[in-house]
Write an enzyme that holds these catalytic residues in place. Structure first.
Site, mmCIF file in Angstrom:
data_model
loop_
_atom_site.group_PDB
_atom_site.id
_atom_site.type_symbol
_atom_site.label_atom_id
_atom_site.label_comp_id
_atom_site.label_asym_id
_atom_site.label_seq_id
_atom_site.Cartn_x
_atom_site.Cartn_y
_atom_site.Cartn_z
ATOM 1 N N GLY A 98 11.847 -29.018 -14.764
ATOM 2 C CA GLY A 98 10.823 -28.367 -13.935
ATOM 3 C C GLY A 98 9.983 -27.383 -14.707
ATOM 4 O O GLY A 98 10.217 -27.106 -15.883
ATOM 5 N N LYS A 120 0.267 -21.289 -18.099
ATOM 6 C CA LYS A 120 1.485 -21.538 -18.866
ATOM 7 C C LYS A 120 1.888 -20.236 -19.552
ATOM 8 O O LYS A 120 1.126 -19.700 -20.349
ATOM 9 C CB LYS A 120 1.228 -22.636 -19.911
ATOM 10 C CG LYS A 120 2.476 -23.019 -20.704
ATOM 11 C CD LYS A 120 2.223 -24.274 -21.518
ATOM 12 C CE LYS A 120 3.400 -24.605 -22.409
ATOM 13 N NZ LYS A 120 3.139 -25.814 -23.205
ATOM 14 N N ASP A 132 12.823 -17.186 -20.499
ATOM 15 C CA ASP A 132 12.100 -16.040 -19.935
ATOM 16 C C ASP A 132 10.801 -16.362 -19.204
ATOM 17 O O ASP A 132 10.148 -15.465 -18.680
ATOM 18 C CB ASP A 132 11.826 -15.004 -21.037
ATOM 19 C CG ASP A 132 10.979 -15.580 -22.164
ATOM 20 O OD1 ASP A 132 10.519 -16.736 -22.042
ATOM 21 O OD2 ASP A 132 10.780 -14.868 -23.169
ATOM 22 N N GLY A 133 10.380 -17.620 -19.223
ATOM 23 C CA GLY A 133 9.162 -17.986 -18.500
ATOM 24 C C GLY A 133 7.877 -17.589 -19.205
ATOM 25 O O GLY A 133 6.787 -17.729 -18.658
ATOM 26 N N ARG A 190 -4.415 -24.099 -18.152
ATOM 27 C CA ARG A 190 -4.719 -25.484 -18.497
ATOM 28 C C ARG A 190 -5.108 -26.283 -17.265
ATOM 29 O O ARG A 190 -4.818 -25.890 -16.132
ATOM 30 C CB ARG A 190 -3.569 -26.113 -19.278
ATOM 31 C CG ARG A 190 -2.235 -26.049 -18.595
ATOM 32 C CD ARG A 190 -1.159 -26.616 -19.527
ATOM 33 N NE ARG A 190 0.099 -26.749 -18.807
ATOM 34 C CZ ARG A 190 1.183 -27.295 -19.321
ATOM 35 N NH1 ARG A 190 1.171 -27.765 -20.557
ATOM 36 N NH2 ARG A 190 2.293 -27.392 -18.613
ATOM 37 N N ASP A 267 9.868 -35.822 -19.564
ATOM 38 C CA ASP A 267 9.257 -34.720 -18.809
ATOM 39 C C ASP A 267 7.941 -34.284 -19.456
ATOM 40 O O ASP A 267 7.210 -33.474 -18.880
ATOM 41 C CB ASP A 267 10.212 -33.522 -18.719
ATOM 42 C CG ASP A 267 10.742 -33.082 -20.069
ATOM 43 O OD1 ASP A 267 11.277 -33.937 -20.799
ATOM 44 O OD2 ASP A 267 10.604 -31.904 -20.421
ATOM 45 N N ASN A 268 7.634 -34.813 -20.644
ATOM 46 C CA ASN A 268 6.374 -34.468 -21.315
ATOM 47 C C ASN A 268 5.421 -35.658 -21.346
ATOM 48 O O ASN A 268 4.534 -35.728 -22.193
ATOM 49 C CB ASN A 268 6.654 -33.990 -22.742
ATOM 50 C CG ASN A 268 7.345 -32.632 -22.770
ATOM 51 O OD1 ASN A 268 7.250 -31.867 -21.813
ATOM 52 N ND2 ASN A 268 8.040 -32.333 -23.845
ATOM 53 N N ASP A 277 1.630 -31.050 -22.720
ATOM 54 C CA ASP A 277 2.674 -30.175 -23.269
ATOM 55 C C ASP A 277 2.644 -30.119 -24.790
ATOM 56 O O ASP A 277 3.463 -30.730 -25.479
ATOM 57 C CB ASP A 277 4.070 -30.592 -22.768
ATOM 58 C CG ASP A 277 4.350 -29.999 -21.392
ATOM 59 O OD1 ASP A 277 3.401 -29.477 -20.770
ATOM 60 O OD2 ASP A 277 5.502 -30.046 -20.943
HETATM 61 P P1 AMP Z 1 9.374 -28.447 -23.344
HETATM 62 O O1 AMP Z 1 10.284 -29.128 -24.312
HETATM 63 O O2 AMP Z 1 8.583 -27.314 -23.920
HETATM 64 O O3 AMP Z 1 8.508 -29.402 -22.608
HETATM 65 O O4 AMP Z 1 10.310 -27.719 -22.267
HETATM 66 C C1 AMP Z 1 11.431 -28.297 -21.669
HETATM 67 C C2 AMP Z 1 11.819 -27.499 -20.441
HETATM 68 O O5 AMP Z 1 12.109 -26.145 -20.804
HETATM 69 C C3 AMP Z 1 10.750 -27.439 -19.377
HETATM 70 O O6 AMP Z 1 11.391 -27.480 -18.134
HETATM 71 C C4 AMP Z 1 10.119 -26.091 -19.613
HETATM 72 O O7 AMP Z 1 9.515 -25.568 -18.467
HETATM 73 C C5 AMP Z 1 11.301 -25.253 -20.054
HETATM 74 N N1 AMP Z 1 10.907 -24.110 -20.875
HETATM 75 C C6 AMP Z 1 10.435 -24.130 -22.152
HETATM 76 N N2 AMP Z 1 10.191 -22.893 -22.595
HETATM 77 C C7 AMP Z 1 10.510 -22.043 -21.577
HETATM 78 C C8 AMP Z 1 10.471 -20.623 -21.407
HETATM 79 N N3 AMP Z 1 10.069 -19.803 -22.352
HETATM 80 N N4 AMP Z 1 10.873 -20.140 -20.206
HETATM 81 C C9 AMP Z 1 11.295 -20.941 -19.225
HETATM 82 N N5 AMP Z 1 11.363 -22.278 -19.330
HETATM 83 C C10 AMP Z 1 10.970 -22.832 -20.487
HETATM 84 MG MG MG Z 2 7.447 -29.796 -21.220
#
Ligand code: AMP
Ligand code: MG
Length: 507
Positions: A98, A120, A132-133, A190, A267-268, A277
């Site tokens: 998610g 983002k 940390d979001g 974005r 998911d990407n 992403d």
């Molecule tokens: P990604 O590989 O960057 O596409 O991320 C994989 C998952 O990790 C996705 O669900 C992202 O929303 C989550 N995610 C990545 N970085 C963070 C972050 N700094 N804080 C919260 N969730 C993250």
């Molecule tokens: Mg992603």
């Protein structure tokens, strides 16, 4: 032209698919829903640093609101949420992922299209898991510049409207080696028709929730694939084929310009066949199909440049499997996968014909392309410079391509001249130079270029970002004033520098 609050905001996704009853709240599993409402986190010191005029114009936006675009209080009409999805990460089902750090502001109805705006890096959501979001400046610059660059290269992609710094320090262990440092926080706004991914569908099937799967499929088709329907097997298969086609076109473009996504987890993968992403992506400099910029993937190199077409097929297979509960004859889903393969082959031929200026691709051209691919790997050769110089080569003589080679002593001139001779004969001494010049960019966001832009921005100097943005808006043009800086092979300092040859998922 107006402000964010004067845009025509819609919230079709929220009204047509099931959502979480709680607003925000801690990281948790949220079964049977497609989204959770959540408010972005206001930034202590919001400042928009990069702005895409084209995107703003398309949205009919004349004013930029720093506070909102850095995660401040949403304006009237916005109904902010995080999307729930799952995904296969590096080949393994990872369950619920998610939007852990993306928050959708809403959908905007423009004259020609409805577009979703998403922040983002603006704070935690129920999908943040252990993180940390937030997002840091370096990764936000990489996303802003690259997504816009890809658009102008003609590669299907999500777009960027703005990059704002938050005034917040964000702690990151950039290479996952225990060296944590504070970095400046940033938020990219974005834009895309939607941020629905393959994993958005997978999560419902793999959790046994056929009802939500059907609702999401119906929502997606109704709003984003209006020529399709989900009434029967024929409808679902035709829609699946459309996704296969869009994905094949996207990947063929990646291969044309030398882009390596780096994290092709399901998911990407956008349901629209858009590049989505931007994380540890990179650009092929030395033509090495085995290269990946992503250090997290350095052992298996699953997402290496040359493997991307196959990985897209693997990902599509996972998506199509997840549509299984909606079709009577699941064998028919193979039609869609076969269609990806035939469409990719077709797009690949079209792509090579354009890069080489040979007009219609003939079966016998396959050998020419295969030999070229082998020869490009013989010694260290810059992909972008090689193809760009080929566009204007006066005759079949490898001396005209010398610029593309890293070591002038080891250029395999004899083999190149043999290949060039065959190519020259094939095009009758008249390659379609106009076509070549529109398909072989002069400028791409080389890994070390992005790093130079980041180094300056981290010292509060955004001029390098802005100059790059300007050049990357017309990447097929000459830009003589920037040639000596950016139409260049990777400089020695960048060979082993973190951020240039090595990137992690830490962002
Ligand atoms: P990604 O590989 O960057 O596409 O991320 C994989 C998952 O990790 C996705 O669900 C992202 O929303 C989550 N995610 C990545 N970085 C963070 C972050 N700094 N804080 C919260 N969730 C993250
Ligand atoms: Mg992603």
């Amino acid at each position: 032209m107006g402000t964010l609050s004067s845009l025509k905001w819609l919230n079709r996704f929220l009204s047509e698919t099931p959502g979480d009853s709680q607003i925000g709240g801690p990281a948790r599993q949220v079964p049977n829903v497609c989204w959770s409402r959540v408010l972005p986190k206001p930034a202590p010191d919001a400042e928009v640093r990069l702005w895409s005029d084209e995107m703003a114009k398309f949205l009919e936006l004349s004013e930029c609101d720093d506070e909102v675009l850095a995660g401040g209080k949403p304006v009237d009409g916005m109904d902010t949420y995080a999307q729930r999805y799952g995904g296969h990460q590096f080949g393994n089902w990872a369950g619920q992922l998610g939007d852990g750090r993306a928050i959708t502001l809403g959908e905007v109805e423009t004259k020609s299209q409805v577009l979703e705006l998403q922040l983002k890096g603006s704070g935690k959501t129920p999908y943040s898991r252990f993180a940390d979001g937030k997002a840091v400046l370096r990764s936000s610059i990489r996303e802003f510049l690259c997504s816009e660059a890809m658009h102008h290269l003609g590669v299907p992609t999500t777009r960027a409207l703005s990059l704002a710094t938050t005034g917040e320090a964000v702690l990151r262990d950039m290479m996952y080696n225990g060296n944590r440092e504070y970095e400046p926080g940033a938020v990219v706004c974005r834009v895309a028709p939607s941020f629905i991914r393959f994993g958005s569908f997978q999560i419902h099937t793999l959790m046994g929730d056929r009802k939500t799967l059907r609702t999401l499929v119906e929502h997606t088709i109704k709003n984003h694939f209006p020529d399709h329907h989900a009434n029967d097997d024929d409808g679902i298969i035709a829609w699946a084929k459309q996704i296969a086609k869009d994905t094949a076109i996207m990947v063929a473009h990646w291969m044309r310009v030398g882009f390596v996504h780096g994290v092709m987890n399901t998911d990407n993968m956008s349901i629209h066949g858009l590049t989505i992403d931007y994380g540890p992506y990179g650009w092929i400099e030395d033509y090495n199909p085995g290269w990946t910029p992503n250090t997290t993937d350095s052992t298996h190199r699953r997402y290496r440049f040359g493997n991307q077409p196959q990985i897209a097929a693997w990902n599509l297979a996972r998506l199509f499997e997840s549509l299984g509960p909606l079709v009577r004859n699941t064998d028919r889903l193979n039609e869609a996968l076969d269609f990806y393969i035939s469409t990719y082959d077709e797009q690949n031929d079209i792509m090579w014909a354009a890069k080489l200026g040979i007009g219609d691709f003939q079966e016998s051209d396959g050998d020419l392309v295969r030999e070229l691919n082998l020869l490009l790997q013989k010694v260290e050769t810059d992909m972008t410079i090689f193809f760009r110089e080929l566009c204007t080569i006066p005759g079949p003589d490898s001396n005209h391509l010398a610029e593309a080679f890293y070591d002038s002593e080891t250029i395999p001139h004899e083999e190149w001249n043999e290949w060039l001779g065959k190519w020259w004969q094939r095009v009758g001494g008249k390659p379609e130079r106009g076509v070549m010049l529109k398909n072989n960019p002069k400028y791409v966001l080389r890994n070390w270029m992005a790093q130079l832009a980041i180094d300056a921005a981290e010292k509060e100097d955004y001029s390098v970002c802005k100059d790059m943005f300007k050049v990357l808006k017309t990447p097929y043009e000459e830009h003589e004033e920037f040639e000596s800086e950016w139409y260049q092979k990777r400089p020695e300092w960048a060979r082993h520098r973190v951020g240039c040859s090595m990137l992690s998922c830490s962002s």
